[in-house]
Design a protein around this motif. Structure first.
Motif, PDB file in Angstrom:
ATOM      1  N   UNK A  83       0.473  -1.844  13.992  1.00  0.00           N
ATOM      2  CA  UNK A  83       0.245  -1.129  13.213  1.00  0.00           C
ATOM      3  C   UNK A  83      -1.448  -1.877  13.371  1.00  0.00           C
ATOM      4  N   UNK A  84      -2.878  -1.308  13.046  1.00  0.00           N
ATOM      5  CA  UNK A  84      -4.187  -2.213  13.347  1.00  0.00           C
ATOM      6  C   UNK A  84      -4.681  -2.266  11.974  1.00  0.00           C
ATOM      7  N   UNK A  85      -4.156  -3.150  11.058  1.00  0.00           N
ATOM      8  CA  UNK A  85      -4.509  -3.265   9.704  1.00  0.00           C
ATOM      9  C   UNK A  85      -5.102  -4.603   9.659  1.00  0.00           C
ATOM     10  N   UNK A  86      -5.574  -5.518  11.284  1.00  0.00           N
ATOM     11  CA  UNK A  86      -6.168  -6.273  10.662  1.00  0.00           C
ATOM     12  C   UNK A  86      -7.368  -6.032  10.805  1.00  0.00           C
ATOM     13  N   UNK A  87      -7.397  -5.331  12.274  1.00  0.00           N
ATOM     14  CA  UNK A  87      -9.199  -4.133  12.193  1.00  0.00           C
ATOM     15  C   UNK A  87      -9.901  -3.744  10.934  1.00  0.00           C
ATOM     16  N   UNK A  88      -9.121  -3.058  10.329  1.00  0.00           N
ATOM     17  CA  UNK A  88      -9.364  -2.600   9.100  1.00  0.00           C
ATOM     18  C   UNK A  88      -8.992  -2.828   8.047  1.00  0.00           C
ATOM     19  N   UNK A  89      -8.990  -4.449   8.208  1.00  0.00           N
ATOM     20  CA  UNK A  89      -9.645  -5.210   6.650  1.00  0.00           C
ATOM     21  C   UNK A  89     -10.491  -5.657   7.237  1.00  0.00           C
ATOM     22  N   UNK A  90     -11.123  -6.082   8.337  1.00  0.00           N
ATOM     23  CA  UNK A  90     -12.221  -6.726   8.282  1.00  0.00           C
ATOM     24  C   UNK A  90     -13.162  -5.923   8.853  1.00  0.00           C
ATOM     25  N   UNK A  91     -13.547  -4.249   9.469  1.00  0.00           N
ATOM     26  CA  UNK A  91     -14.541  -3.331   9.308  1.00  0.00           C
ATOM     27  C   UNK A  91     -14.415  -2.782   7.926  1.00  0.00           C
ATOM     28  N   UNK A 145     -16.161   4.718   2.365  1.00  0.00           N
ATOM     29  CA  UNK A 145     -15.826   2.895   2.319  1.00  0.00           C
ATOM     30  C   UNK A 145     -14.362   2.780   1.476  1.00  0.00           C
ATOM     31  N   UNK A 146     -14.338   3.885   0.040  1.00  0.00           N
ATOM     32  CA  UNK A 146     -13.292   3.939  -0.467  1.00  0.00           C
ATOM     33  C   UNK A 146     -12.022   4.329   0.174  1.00  0.00           C
ATOM     34  N   UNK A 147     -11.779   5.208   1.579  1.00  0.00           N
ATOM     35  CA  UNK A 147     -11.426   5.134   2.530  1.00  0.00           C
ATOM     36  C   UNK A 147     -10.736   4.084   3.198  1.00  0.00           C
ATOM     37  N   UNK A 148     -11.375   2.916   3.815  1.00  0.00           N
ATOM     38  CA  UNK A 148     -11.131   1.666   3.756  1.00  0.00           C
ATOM     39  C   UNK A 148     -10.462   0.688   3.300  1.00  0.00           C
ATOM     40  N   UNK A 149     -11.266   0.824   2.034  1.00  0.00           N
ATOM     41  CA  UNK A 149     -10.185  -0.121   0.273  1.00  0.00           C
ATOM     42  C   UNK A 149      -9.315   0.029   0.530  1.00  0.00           C
ATOM     43  N   UNK A 150      -9.098   1.393   0.212  1.00  0.00           N
ATOM     44  CA  UNK A 150      -7.531   2.180  -0.003  1.00  0.00           C
ATOM     45  C   UNK A 150      -6.604   1.875   1.221  1.00  0.00           C
ATOM     46  N   UNK A 151      -6.898   2.186   2.788  1.00  0.00           N
ATOM     47  CA  UNK A 151      -6.255   2.246   3.645  1.00  0.00           C
ATOM     48  C   UNK A 151      -6.337   0.351   3.606  1.00  0.00           C
ATOM     49  N   UNK A 152      -6.979  -0.854   3.420  1.00  0.00           N
ATOM     50  CA  UNK A 152      -7.010  -2.027   3.156  1.00  0.00           C
ATOM     51  C   UNK A 152      -5.066  -2.406   2.287  1.00  0.00           C
ATOM     52  N   UNK A 153      -5.807  -2.038   1.229  1.00  0.00           N
ATOM     53  CA  UNK A 153      -4.465  -2.061  -0.015  1.00  0.00           C
ATOM     54  C   UNK A 153      -3.366  -1.718   0.677  1.00  0.00           C
ATOM     55  N   UNK A 154      -3.021  -0.281   0.921  1.00  0.00           N
ATOM     56  CA  UNK A 154      -1.318  -0.142   1.523  1.00  0.00           C
ATOM     57  C   UNK A 154      -1.468  -0.561   2.907  1.00  0.00           C
ATOM     58  N   UNK A 155      -1.913  -1.233   3.772  1.00  0.00           N
ATOM     59  CA  UNK A 155      -1.584  -1.488   5.457  1.00  0.00           C
ATOM     60  C   UNK A 155      -0.559  -2.739   4.738  1.00  0.00           C
ATOM     61  N   UNK A 156      -1.203  -3.196   3.207  1.00  0.00           N
ATOM     62  CA  UNK A 156      -1.529  -5.096   3.082  1.00  0.00           C
ATOM     63  C   UNK A 156      -0.086  -4.474   2.140  1.00  0.00           C
ATOM     64  N   UNK A 157       0.651  -3.963   1.306  1.00  0.00           N
ATOM     65  CA  UNK A 157       1.271  -4.041   0.247  1.00  0.00           C
ATOM     66  C   UNK A 157       2.338  -5.110   0.170  1.00  0.00           C
ATOM     67  N   UNK A 158       2.429  -5.514  -0.885  1.00  0.00           N
ATOM     68  CA  UNK A 158       3.040  -7.016  -0.767  1.00  0.00           C
ATOM     69  C   UNK A 158       4.566  -6.627  -1.198  1.00  0.00           C
ATOM     70  N   UNK A 159       4.961  -5.086  -1.740  1.00  0.00           N
ATOM     71  CA  UNK A 159       6.018  -4.700  -2.043  1.00  0.00           C
ATOM     72  C   UNK A 159       6.904  -4.117  -1.165  1.00  0.00           C
ATOM     73  N   UNK A 160       6.318  -3.965   0.654  1.00  0.00           N
ATOM     74  CA  UNK A 160       6.842  -3.317   0.850  1.00  0.00           C
ATOM     75  C   UNK A 160       8.455  -4.208   2.086  1.00  0.00           C
ATOM     76  N   UNK A 161       9.538  -4.154   2.367  1.00  0.00           N
ATOM     77  CA  UNK A 161      10.600  -4.862   2.333  1.00  0.00           C
ATOM     78  C   UNK A 161      10.259  -4.838   4.037  1.00  0.00           C
ATOM     79  N   UNK A 162      10.206  -6.311   4.643  1.00  0.00           N
ATOM     80  CA  UNK A 162       9.749  -6.389   6.009  1.00  0.00           C
ATOM     81  C   UNK A 162      10.863  -6.914   6.577  1.00  0.00           C
TER      82      UNK A 162
END
Length: 144
Positions: A1-9, A116-133
């Motif tokens: 998943x491309x979560x790092x570029x989304x967070x940086x953008x 901007x709202x979508x970028x923030x929400x996508x960052x929050x969802x991509x870095x979900x702390x409760x997701x079992x990894x």
């Protein structure tokens, strides 16, 4: 998943937005001061000072909000509790401002706020702390 570029953008967009908001409020304060505008007998210098302070406070708030996606994008670690709460409040602010800009400014400003709202929400969802990894221990049911 491309979560790092989304967070940086998201961080870059929030930084640009912070400076844009501060600049617009600086201009509005100058205009109110030069025009000697008054609202219900309020001193014009109070209006311009209020505009400058509001722009500075909102700019600092957006810079603080930009810090957490920037750190998440650079380190690939989820924001902590305070960072997540701050990003959630930032998302809510952008949702409300998006609704207001649709009626007051028009569709292009609404689209910008929703992006901007979508970028923030996508960052929050991509870095979900409760997701079992990691895999569940043997004998326990798989996480749903």
């Amino acid at each position: 998943m491309a979560r790092r570029p989304v967070a940086l953008v998201a961080a870059i967009v929030l930084i640009l937005e912070a400076f844009g908001i501060a600049f617009v409020n600086l201009i509005l304060g100058k205009v109110a001061d030069n025009q000697n505008m008054s609202l219900a007998g309020l001193d014009p210098s109070a209006i311009s000072t209020g505009s400058w302070v509001a722009g500075g406070v909102f700019g600092v708030y957006l810079l603080l909000c930009a810090f957490f996606p920037l750190r998440a994008g650079l380190t690939d670690h989820a924001p902590g509790r305070f960072g997540r709460i701050l990003l959630i409040t930032c998302a809510v602010v952008h949702a409300v401002l998006g609704a207001l800009t649709l009626g007051l400014v028009g569709w292009p400003a609404f689209v910008a706020m929703v992006v901007v709202l979508g970028l923030i929400v996508l960052t929050l969802v991509a870095y979900d702390r409760d997701r079992p990894e990691r895999a569940a221990p043997e004998g326990s049911p798989a996480p749903v």
